[in-house]
Design a protein around this motif. Structure first.
Motif, PDB file in Angstrom:
ATOM      1  N   LEU A 183       0.836  -1.197   0.000  1.00 22.11           N
ATOM      2  CA  LEU A 183       0.000   0.000   0.000  1.00 22.11           C
ATOM      3  C   LEU A 183       0.874   1.251   0.000  1.00 22.11           C
ATOM      4  O   LEU A 183       0.661   2.184  -0.790  1.00 22.11           O
ATOM      5  CB  LEU A 183      -0.901  -0.009   1.234  1.00 22.11           C
ATOM      6  N   HIS A 184       1.862   1.260   0.862  1.00 23.09           N
ATOM      7  CA  HIS A 184       2.757   2.411   0.965  1.00 23.09           C
ATOM      8  C   HIS A 184       3.575   2.580  -0.307  1.00 23.09           C
ATOM      9  O   HIS A 184       3.728   3.708  -0.818  1.00 23.09           O
ATOM     10  CB  HIS A 184       3.679   2.215   2.178  1.00 23.09           C
ATOM     11  N   ARG A 185       4.088   1.473  -0.822  1.00 25.28           N
ATOM     12  CA  ARG A 185       4.893   1.554  -2.049  1.00 25.28           C
ATOM     13  C   ARG A 185       4.033   2.009  -3.223  1.00 25.28           C
ATOM     14  O   ARG A 185       4.471   2.829  -4.045  1.00 25.28           O
ATOM     15  CB  ARG A 185       5.511   0.182  -2.353  1.00 25.28           C
ATOM     16  N   CYS A 186       2.807   1.518  -3.316  1.00 28.57           N
ATOM     17  CA  CYS A 186       1.900   1.927  -4.394  1.00 28.57           C
ATOM     18  C   CYS A 186       1.613   3.425  -4.306  1.00 28.57           C
ATOM     19  O   CYS A 186       1.616   4.134  -5.320  1.00 28.57           O
ATOM     20  CB  CYS A 186       0.602   1.135  -4.320  1.00 28.57           C
ATOM     21  N   ALA A 187       1.376   3.921  -3.093  1.00 23.27           N
ATOM     22  CA  ALA A 187       1.125   5.355  -2.914  1.00 23.27           C
ATOM     23  C   ALA A 187       2.321   6.166  -3.394  1.00 23.27           C
ATOM     24  O   ALA A 187       2.155   7.223  -4.041  1.00 23.27           O
ATOM     25  CB  ALA A 187       0.828   5.645  -1.450  1.00 23.27           C
TER      26      ALA A 187
ATOM     27  N   LEU B 233       0.781  -1.516 -10.810  1.00 26.20           N
ATOM     28  CA  LEU B 233       1.116  -0.894  -9.534  1.00 26.20           C
ATOM     29  C   LEU B 233       1.354  -1.945  -8.451  1.00 26.20           C
ATOM     30  O   LEU B 233       0.740  -3.014  -8.466  1.00 26.20           O
ATOM     31  CB  LEU B 233      -0.010   0.040  -9.101  1.00 26.20           C
ATOM     32  N   PRO B 234       2.237  -1.658  -7.477  1.00 28.62           N
ATOM     33  CA  PRO B 234       2.520  -2.623  -6.401  1.00 28.62           C
ATOM     34  C   PRO B 234       1.262  -2.975  -5.614  1.00 28.62           C
ATOM     35  O   PRO B 234       0.468  -2.100  -5.254  1.00 28.62           O
ATOM     36  CB  PRO B 234       3.517  -1.858  -5.508  1.00 28.62           C
ATOM     37  N   GLY B 235       1.078  -4.259  -5.367  1.00 26.03           N
ATOM     38  CA  GLY B 235      -0.002  -4.716  -4.507  1.00 26.03           C
ATOM     39  C   GLY B 235      -1.367  -4.767  -5.145  1.00 26.03           C
ATOM     40  O   GLY B 235      -2.347  -5.103  -4.479  1.00 26.03           O
ATOM     41  N   ILE B 236      -1.472  -4.423  -6.427  1.00 25.36           N
ATOM     42  CA  ILE B 236      -2.769  -4.454  -7.103  1.00 25.36           C
ATOM     43  C   ILE B 236      -2.831  -5.673  -8.018  1.00 25.36           C
ATOM     44  O   ILE B 236      -2.072  -5.783  -8.981  1.00 25.36           O
ATOM     45  CB  ILE B 236      -3.024  -3.162  -7.903  1.00 25.36           C
TER      46      ILE B 236
END
Length: 372
Positions: free
Chosen positions: A104-108, A129-132
């Motif tokens: 979540l943090h990396r995606c943001a 995107l990371p985590g998606i």
């Protein structure tokens, strides 16, 4: 490529399902903090994305307070991207599946820094995107941007398995269920339709004792007609979860502070704080083995009872050893002292809070050892 309706399931039937379900949703949609009213303007992609990540493998009731807390601290993606990871992990503590918080943090950060704070509006770019993953990309595309996307979570799988009387057991049926969902997903109001399917599964098409008489799709449900709805979706027998074992070292220092250390960034509970322990393994630890892993020489005592916790893939049993020390200075590898009134500000997962609580309850009579 256009989807093809299954044999005996005409296109007009799919249209009728869409009309009935959306009409039901307009009247009965759940009021959730991250959701716009039915038929309203498109929703803030940041809020949709944040809620969908939190809702993965977590209940709506559990997510609500966490979601509100995140929004209060980080009202947009740029604010979340600028936050220290440790603050994000601390705010996430208790939600579980901590890789989601790191992603979540990396995606943001990626959206804020590389995309000027703007989320992509389509599944293909969201998937980068990371985590998606596939589900989250479809949900954000449909709910936040109005794209036609096939959104399938556990609730939707159950509804569709019953609607089409799918006998293939999960997880083998996943591709079939997604293809069938595609045949009834409309081009307009795809986001409302996806949320309507989720609400139907959560409030009417329940895992046990479905409320078929209240269902807007009852007349179309093949599982209902066959008398098998309550037994669907079929599932393969669950594998027996193994049990792992560890010894945790509950060490109280000057003024009652507890020794904590940070777990490695990669792996289970990565980056979270922990009570120092042995490795987690399949066999129980003998005292002669566990003593080699203590973080500090002290008068260690095994506490009565055991801490038990269940992760997704295994059960966890922890014996707790406790000690007290007057030593303020610690070896660099041991960790750091954290005051009891500062524990709420630490990124402690649920299992570690259980260990700490167990230690607090069992150590009233311990006295500091002489450390020389």
């Amino acid at each position: 490529m256009a989807s093809v309706a299954p044999s005996g399931f005409a296109a007009h039937t799919s249209a009728d399902i869409q009309v009935k379900l959306l009409g039901w949703y307009d009247r009965h949609a759940r009021r959730l903090p991250w959701r716009a009213p039915p038929g309203a303007a498109l929703q803030d992609p940041y809020r949709v994305w944040l809620s969908e990540i939190m809702l993965q493998q977590t209940t709506v009731a559990t997510v609500g307070p966490y979601y509100q807390g995140f929004l209060a601290r980080w009202p947009d993606v740029d604010a979340l991207a600028a936050a220290p990871l440790d603050q994000v992990l601390t705010a996430w503590a208790g939600l579980g599946y901590y890789a989601r918080a790191r992603n979540l943090h990396r995606c943001a950060q990626v959206v804020s820094e590389d995309l000027q704070g703007v989320f992509p509006d389509n599944e293909a770019d969201l998937l980068k995107l990371p985590g998606i993953g596939a589900y989250t990309a479809a949900a954000v595309a449909a709910i936040a941007f109005g794209r036609r996307a096939v959104v399938v979570d556990g609730n939707v799988e159950r509804v569709v398995a019953r609607l089409f009387a799918v006998e293939t057991p999960l997880p083998a049926a996943k591709a079939e269920l997604k293809a069938l969902t595609d045949t009834i997903t409309p081009g307009r109001r795809a986001g409302d339709f996806a949320q309507a399917m989720m609400d139907l599964g959560a409030t009417v098409c329940l895992p046990r004792q479905p409320k078929c008489l209240l269902c807007p799709l009852e007349t179309h449900c093949r599982g209902r007609a066959a008398g098998s709805a309550a037994d669907l979706p079929r599932r393969l027998p669950k594998k027996v979860k193994p049990t792992r074992h560890a010894v945790a070292f509950w060490l109280a220092g000057p003024e009652g502070a507890l020794l904590l250390r940070r777990r490695p960034e990669k792996g289970l509970l990565g980056g979270m704080m922990e009570v120092p322990s042995t490795d987690w393994r399949d066999s129980r630890w003998q005292e002669s083995e566990a003593v080699k892993a203590v973080p500090l020489a002290a008068d260690w005592q095994a506490l009565p009872g055991m801490v038990r916790h269940t992760f997704t893939h295994f059960h966890f049993e922890v014996t707790v050893w406790a000690a007290m020390t007057t030593r303020a200075r610690l070896p660099k590898t041991a960790g750091r002292w954290v005051a009891l009134d500062g524990l709420d500000g630490e990124a402690l997962p649920t299992v570690m809070r259980k260990i700490i609580d167990h230690g607090l309850k069992q150590t009233a009579d311990l006295r500091p050892a002489s450390d020389g």
